[in-house]
Design a protein around this motif. Structure first.
Motif, PDB file in Angstrom:
ATOM      1  N   ALA A  39       0.909  -1.363   0.046  1.00 58.07           N
ATOM      2  CA  ALA A  39       0.127  -0.152   0.014  1.00 58.07           C
ATOM      3  C   ALA A  39       0.854   1.357  -0.095  1.00 58.07           C
ATOM      4  CB  ALA A  39      -0.821  -0.036   1.158  1.00 58.07           C
ATOM      5  N   HIS A  40       1.968   1.122   0.948  1.00 56.62           N
ATOM      6  CA  HIS A  40       2.857   2.253   0.839  1.00 56.62           C
ATOM      7  C   HIS A  40       3.631   2.493  -0.473  1.00 56.62           C
ATOM      8  CE1 HIS A  40       5.707   4.972   2.551  1.00 56.62           C
ATOM      9  NE2 HIS A  40       6.654   4.279   2.034  1.00 56.62           N
ATOM     10  N   LEU A  41       4.064   1.556  -1.052  1.00 56.28           N
ATOM     11  CA  LEU A  41       4.662   1.566  -2.328  1.00 56.28           C
ATOM     12  C   LEU A  41       4.064   2.164  -3.506  1.00 56.28           C
ATOM     13  CD1 LEU A  41       7.124  -1.414  -2.035  1.00 56.28           C
ATOM     14  CD2 LEU A  41       7.770   0.868  -1.674  1.00 56.28           C
ATOM     15  N   THR A  42       2.587   1.613  -3.226  1.00 55.07           N
ATOM     16  CA  THR A  42       1.836   1.972  -4.677  1.00 55.07           C
ATOM     17  C   THR A  42       0.720   3.101  -4.327  1.00 55.07           C
ATOM     18  OG1 THR A  42       0.251   0.295  -3.939  1.00 55.07           O
ATOM     19  CG2 THR A  42       2.110  -0.556  -5.328  1.00 55.07           C
ATOM     20  N   GLU A  43       0.962   3.755  -3.350  1.00 53.08           N
ATOM     21  CA  GLU A  43       0.291   4.939  -3.126  1.00 53.08           C
ATOM     22  C   GLU A  43       0.023   6.006  -4.424  1.00 53.08           C
ATOM     23  OE1 GLU A  43      -0.574   8.178   0.363  1.00 53.08           O
ATOM     24  OE2 GLU A  43       1.197   6.908   0.346  1.00 53.08           O
ATOM     25  N   GLY A  44      -0.989   6.296  -4.615  1.00 55.62           N
ATOM     26  CA  GLY A  44      -1.019   7.409  -5.765  1.00 55.62           C
ATOM     27  C   GLY A  44      -0.980   7.058  -7.067  1.00 55.62           C
ATOM     28  N   ILE A  45      -0.901   5.574  -7.530  1.00 53.77           N
ATOM     29  CA  ILE A  45      -0.566   4.933  -8.954  1.00 53.77           C
ATOM     30  C   ILE A  45      -2.202   5.046  -9.471  1.00 53.77           C
ATOM     31  CG2 ILE A  45      -0.491   3.021 -10.008  1.00 53.77           C
ATOM     32  CD1 ILE A  45       1.976   2.234  -8.410  1.00 53.77           C
TER      33      ILE A  45
END
Length: 344
Positions: free
Chosen positions: A15-21
């Protein structure tokens, strides 16, 4: 600052790494956040799928490869495979196996590189996975692309008298690797000394931050040229050309004087006392396109910047030959990169 991955957990990390994709391709219906991504392609398209597994210590060395560059390159090598089929990459999934020495900030850097590549090439990140590892970092990326049904190009379509073409120049990525390996050996244990790479930036860029040749695919389409065969140069020109010839049941003639080589590559090969043509033919990791076209397309292709004609396809009984500058003939051998080969 160092944040342990365990503080976020697997789902928290994703969730942290893909936030805002945000998804930008019409074929990407639903991305990260469920058990599977949802894709929808029109019926007139062929769906292309490629995957790459990159292992620390085999495919990359984190002593000199920044994680952001590694993320960028990991995505690019997959895009390149889709372009090599005359297609357009649309989505990727990213799976990582991580040892305890990596922290959240490290993986943020890696993902920053992947996301940058995806922005540049208009590719959607639609899924992936993370796991723990006992042996360092492992990266698995799958890329999905599309091509018109009548425009997919295979390795098996080369015909006698077709012209052999390459994009860009060859051997620079290999010389960049030699340079990095040398500096790693020279500076072993010297933490405060920085290597001097001035004048060699192009070689390092070709090794650490390669680009996929989307531009060549677009130019060929604009010129109404469909190659008869094509692949990308990841393992070395000799190796890739032999793949095309064997799958097309043909022979080939390649001319040493026509192989495109950058000035920095030539200077570096001389410094290392290496044969320049061998570096260009067998170095690998150039991610340029090798393709064949019918001789009737010669004039149209000659107008396209960045394409060089290096030889022609022959009857299979004539074999696979490199013609040197002084007219000697040598049999082509696949001496390029092979990750499964035993180390000597």
């Amino acid at each position: 600052m160092r944040t342990e991955i365990s503080t976020l957990g697997e789902f928290g990390l994703i969730a942290h790494l893909t936030e805002g994709i945000k998804l930008e391709n019409e074929s990407s219906k639903y991305g990260i956040g469920d058990d599977a991504a949802v894709l929808s392609y029109p019926s007139e398209k062929q769906i292309l799928v490629t995957t790459d597994l990159l292992m620390e210590g085999v495919h990359f060395d984190l002593t000199y490869v920044p994680l952001k560059h590694l993320g960028y390159k990991s995505a690019i090598v997959n895009f390149s495979d889709i372009y090599a089929m005359n297609g357009i990459p649309r989505q990727i999934t990213i799976s990582l196996a991580l040892s305890k020495r990596f922290c959240v900030e490290d993986i943020e850097d890696f993902y920053a590189g992947v996301r940058l590549a995806c922005q540049q090439y208009h590719v959607d990140i639609v899924g992936g996975d993370t796991s723990s590892s006992l042996t360092g970092l492992a990266i698995s990326i799958t890329c999905i692309g599309e091509a018109d049904k009548d425009k997919v190009v295979y390795r098996s379509g080369a015909k006698e008298t077709d012209l052999i073409c390459v994009s860009g120049d060859l051997g620079a990525a290999y010389m960049g690797l030699q340079l990095l390996e040398r500096e790693k050996t020279v500076l072993k244990g010297e933490k405060d000394i920085q290597p001097d790479f001035s004048g060699k930036e192009y070689l390092l860029e070709r090794q650490l931050k390669p680009e996929a040749r989307k531009d060549i695919i677009e130019k060929l389409a604009a010129a109404n040229i469909i190659p008869s065969s094509m692949m990308d140069i990841s393992d070395g020109l000799s190796s890739e050309l032999l793949h095309i010839c064997k799958q097309s049941n043909t022979g080939c003639r390649v001319y040493e004087e026509h192989i495109p080589i950058d000035y920095q590559t030539a200077v570096m090969a001389e410094e290392f006392n290496m044969n320049l043509t061998t570096c260009a033919m067998n170095g690998g990791e150039d991610y340029e396109l090798l393709f064949t076209i019918p001789i009737a397309d010669h004039e149209k292709a000659s107008q396209i910047e960045g394409i060089r004609f290096i030889g022609h396809i022959t009857k299979p009984e004539l074999g696979y030959a490199l013609i040197t500058r002084d007219g000697k003939e040598f049999e082509l051998k696949a001496q390029g990169w092979n990750s499964l080969k035993e180390k000597e």
